[in-house]
Write a protein that holds these residues in place. Sequence first.
Motif, short mmCIF file in Angstrom:
data_model
loop_
_atom_site.label_atom_id
_atom_site.label_comp_id
_atom_site.label_asym_id
_atom_site.label_seq_id
_atom_site.Cartn_x
_atom_site.Cartn_y
_atom_site.Cartn_z
N VAL A 1 -4.92 -8.88 -8.18
CA VAL A 1 -5.90 -7.58 -8.51
C VAL A 1 -6.07 -6.70 -7.13
N LEU A 2 -5.81 -5.66 -7.14
CA LEU A 2 -5.95 -4.74 -6.09
C LEU A 2 -7.33 -4.21 -6.17
N GLU A 3 -8.33 -4.63 -6.20
CA GLU A 3 -9.76 -4.27 -6.38
C GLU A 3 -9.83 -3.13 -5.48
N ASN A 4 -9.76 -3.39 -3.98
CA ASN A 4 -10.14 -2.49 -2.94
C ASN A 4 -9.21 -1.25 -2.91
N ASP A 5 -8.12 -1.21 -3.59
CA ASP A 5 -7.11 -0.12 -3.57
C ASP A 5 -7.26 0.73 -4.97
N ALA A 6 -8.31 0.55 -5.78
CA ALA A 6 -8.35 1.24 -7.10
C ALA A 6 -9.12 2.51 -7.03
N ASN A 7 -8.23 3.19 -6.04
CA ASN A 7 -8.65 4.59 -5.80
C ASN A 7 -7.63 5.55 -5.84
N PRO A 8 -7.78 7.07 -5.77
CA PRO A 8 -6.62 7.89 -5.73
C PRO A 8 -5.95 7.94 -4.24
N ALA A 9 -6.83 7.87 -3.19
CA ALA A 9 -6.18 7.94 -2.02
C ALA A 9 -5.41 6.77 -1.65
N ALA A 10 -5.62 5.67 -2.01
CA ALA A 10 -4.70 4.48 -1.88
C ALA A 10 -3.46 4.46 -2.55
N LEU A 11 -3.39 4.84 -3.63
CA LEU A 11 -2.31 5.01 -4.43
C LEU A 11 -1.34 5.97 -3.96
N GLU A 12 -2.14 7.26 -3.65
CA GLU A 12 -1.16 8.58 -3.07
C GLU A 12 -0.51 7.96 -1.65
N ALA A 13 -1.29 7.30 -0.98
CA ALA A 13 -0.69 6.81 0.25
C ALA A 13 0.66 6.00 -0.15
N LYS A 14 0.32 4.98 -0.91
CA LYS A 14 1.47 4.08 -1.19
C LYS A 14 2.68 4.60 -1.79
N VAL A 15 2.40 5.45 -2.58
CA VAL A 15 3.72 6.44 -3.09
C VAL A 15 4.38 7.02 -1.94
N GLU A 16 3.56 7.56 -0.98
CA GLU A 16 4.24 8.44 -0.10
C GLU A 16 4.79 7.63 1.04
N GLN A 17 4.51 6.19 0.98
CA GLN A 17 5.10 5.37 1.98
C GLN A 17 6.34 4.69 1.33
N GLN A 18 6.33 4.25 -0.07
CA GLN A 18 7.19 3.54 -0.65
C GLN A 18 8.60 4.16 -0.95
N ILE A 19 8.48 5.62 -1.21
CA ILE A 19 9.74 6.63 -1.68
C ILE A 19 10.84 6.51 -0.51
N PRO A 20 10.42 6.95 0.65
CA PRO A 20 11.43 6.80 1.54
C PRO A 20 12.07 5.34 2.03
N VAL A 21 11.22 4.23 1.70
CA VAL A 21 11.67 2.59 1.93
C VAL A 21 12.90 2.55 0.87
N TRP A 22 12.38 2.71 -0.11
CA TRP A 22 13.35 2.43 -1.25
C TRP A 22 14.61 3.44 -1.16
#
Length: 327
Positions: free
Chosen positions: A294-315
């Motif tokens: 459970v990603l309790e500490n990342d249950a917020n918009p900023a964490a999700l937005e940062a994750k998507v931005e980081q992951q798209i170029p990786v994949w």
Amino acid sequence: MLYFKKTILAAGMAMGFLGFAAQAEESKYPDRPVNMVIPFTAGGPTDNVARSLAEAMRLPLGETVIVENKAGAGGTIGTTYVAHQKPNGYNILLMHIGFSTAPSLYKKLGYDPAKSFEPIGMVVDVPMTIIAREDFPANNMKELVEYVKAHKDEVTLANAGVGAASHLCGTMLMSAMDVDLLTIPYKGAAPAMNDLLGKQVDLLCDQTTNTSQQILGKKVKAFAITSAERSPTLPDLPTMQEEGFKDFQVGIWHALWAPAGTPKPVMEKLESSLATALKDPKFVERMDKLGATVLENDANPAALEAKVEQQIPVWAELFKNAGVEPQ
């Protein structure tokens, strides 16, 4: 001139009324059930997370959360559906890592990952497991690699469709083993698992939320898990690093989004309800049993937005190196 002024006044009053009505509607949100759209079939790994989360969000949200499955095209059909819904908080999306991989797998999407959604927050991270039919000849990862390389024209690798977590993991697995296998795409993880149990296909790489019970029940043969450390749920299952695949680590993160333009008061309600839900003891216990973190500490918009931005170029880079062409 008088008529013109009256028209302007009437228009202004109408606009003010509409604005007041909108604010009133936002303030009492939600006053009817909320749809949580899952872009995959019922009974699959993402669906398992969704149904537990929907129940956990019910009390803090103050309304029933209905899980609605809209499967197809690697999750892009359901995702597109939510992107085009009215931004009022009554249709939200629970999607996994596929949100970041879809831009590299599909030439035309019915949405823009960066502009079509408002991020609510991250939910869970789920490791993958490499499994085979119960009577598959290999008994460990070393034997699996040897057998696959010797019988690469015969071994079949199932997945839940292009863009599904099992497709992503399967692509990584073939790349790590330096072999191309016959891949069998299904319309969801549940039918893929059913055929593995029925010994119609040989291999599957899928989330612990879909495989843990089958592994513990010894209905499939398990070789490794893709997390950095062994799972408390499956303590006897070695990690891919332990098996010599040092760079093979992948977790299938899940998150919540709302359509772009969803009002701030509604977003705040969804964000707070998600944060509360992730602390619910029953939800945490259910996720623990399924091997999910459970990603309790990342249950917020900023964490999700940062994750998507980081992951798209990786994949994008991974698919390029693997020779995967967008459809």
